[in-house]
Design a protein around this motif. Sequence first.
Motif, short mmCIF file in Angstrom:
data_model
loop_
_atom_site.label_atom_id
_atom_site.label_comp_id
_atom_site.label_asym_id
_atom_site.label_seq_id
_atom_site.Cartn_x
_atom_site.Cartn_y
_atom_site.Cartn_z
N ILE A 145 0.84 -1.20 0.00
CA ILE A 145 0.00 0.00 0.00
C ILE A 145 0.87 1.25 0.00
O ILE A 145 0.62 2.21 -0.73
CB ILE A 145 -0.94 -0.01 1.22
CG1 ILE A 145 -2.01 -1.10 1.05
CG2 ILE A 145 -1.62 1.35 1.41
CD1 ILE A 145 -2.85 -1.33 2.29
N ARG A 148 2.45 1.67 -3.41
CA ARG A 148 1.47 2.13 -4.40
C ARG A 148 1.23 3.64 -4.27
O ARG A 148 1.14 4.35 -5.27
CB ARG A 148 0.16 1.36 -4.23
CG ARG A 148 -0.82 1.54 -5.40
CD ARG A 148 -2.07 0.69 -5.17
NE ARG A 148 -2.85 0.57 -6.38
CZ ARG A 148 -3.77 1.44 -6.80
NH1 ARG A 148 -4.00 2.53 -6.06
NH2 ARG A 148 -4.44 1.26 -7.92
N ARG A 149 1.12 4.12 -3.04
CA ARG A 149 0.94 5.56 -2.83
C ARG A 149 2.13 6.35 -3.37
O ARG A 149 1.97 7.38 -4.01
CB ARG A 149 0.76 5.84 -1.33
CG ARG A 149 -0.57 5.36 -0.76
CD ARG A 149 -0.55 5.49 0.75
NE ARG A 149 -1.82 5.05 1.34
CZ ARG A 149 -1.99 4.79 2.64
NH1 ARG A 149 -0.97 4.93 3.48
NH2 ARG A 149 -3.16 4.40 3.08
N THR A 242 -4.78 -3.45 -4.57
CA THR A 242 -5.42 -2.64 -3.53
C THR A 242 -6.19 -3.56 -2.60
O THR A 242 -6.20 -4.79 -2.76
CB THR A 242 -6.37 -1.60 -4.15
OG1 THR A 242 -7.41 -2.30 -4.86
CG2 THR A 242 -5.64 -0.70 -5.13
#
Length: 270
Positions: A145, A148-149, A242
Motif C-alpha cells: 500500500i 502504491r501511494r 489494492t
Amino acid sequence: MQHLVEHGLVASKAVHRLDLPNPPTTRSLRNDIGDLRSRLKHAAYDTTAGQLPNGHLSVSPLLGVGKNNPLSRVILELIASAQQQLTICTPYFNLPLPVTREINRALARGVKIDIVVGDKTANDFYIPPTEPFKVIAALPYLYEISLRRFAKRHQPMINSGQLNLHLWRDGDNTYHVKGMWVDERYTLLTGNNLNPRAFRLDLENGLLIDDPQGQWLAPRRTELAQIFQHVTRIEGYQQLQTLVDYPPAVGKFLRRVSRVRIERLLYRIL
C-alpha cells in the motif's frame, strides 16, 4: 567491531548470557537497558588506526541508534550527494519522511533513481492465503500500500524513466537486500531497513565504501546485475494491488486498522 562488542555491549549490566540458568527479566533490567541505550547513542567504531588519505579506496564502519544518529545522517547525505544515479534496495517499503524528502530533491535535480523492493510474496512475513491468517501476515500488504501511494505520487517520473521502481521475486526465495549505490563512487552496505524504526529506535550498522578512483566498479556492477536479474519494473501504480484484491482476512484486518486510525502508528514502529 570486536572492541565495541566487548566493551560497549558485553560489559554492560543490561547484557546477560542466554545459556545460563535463570536469566534476569527485561523488567528488572529496565534501568540498565536505558543506560546502555544512552551510551550507544554516543558510541562509534574506532578507525584511527586505519585512516587513509583522501583519494584512496576506503571502507568506513558506521554505527547508529536513535534519532539523528551518524548512520542515518550519512544515508541522507549520500542521497543528497547523488548527481547522476542512485540505487536503493530495501525489503520493506516504508521510507522515513527525511529519506522521501531527499529522494524528491534528487529527482528535482535530475538524478536517475532505481528502488528495488521485494514483491509482497518475497517478504519475510508473507503467508499464503491458503494458510490460516495471522496478524503478521498483513505486513507485506501494508508495505505494498505504501509503495502504491509512492508510485502514484511519482507517476510522471516513472513515465519518463527517471524513477524506476522494481519488484524482486525469485521463486519462493525471500528478499532482504539493503543498501545504496550512489553515482559510481559510494556504496553503503547496511542492516538499516530505511524505515522509521531504523531511524528512530534500532541499533544499526553500516559499511560505507568510498571508491574515488573507480577501482571497485567491476564487482560493483556484477553485484547490481545479480540483484536486477530477478526484478520487474513497475510501469504504473495500477499494477500494484489494492484492498479489494487482497485475501478477505487481510482486507478485513486492514480496513479495521484504517477505521481506528492506527495505520500511521504501525508504519512508524514496523
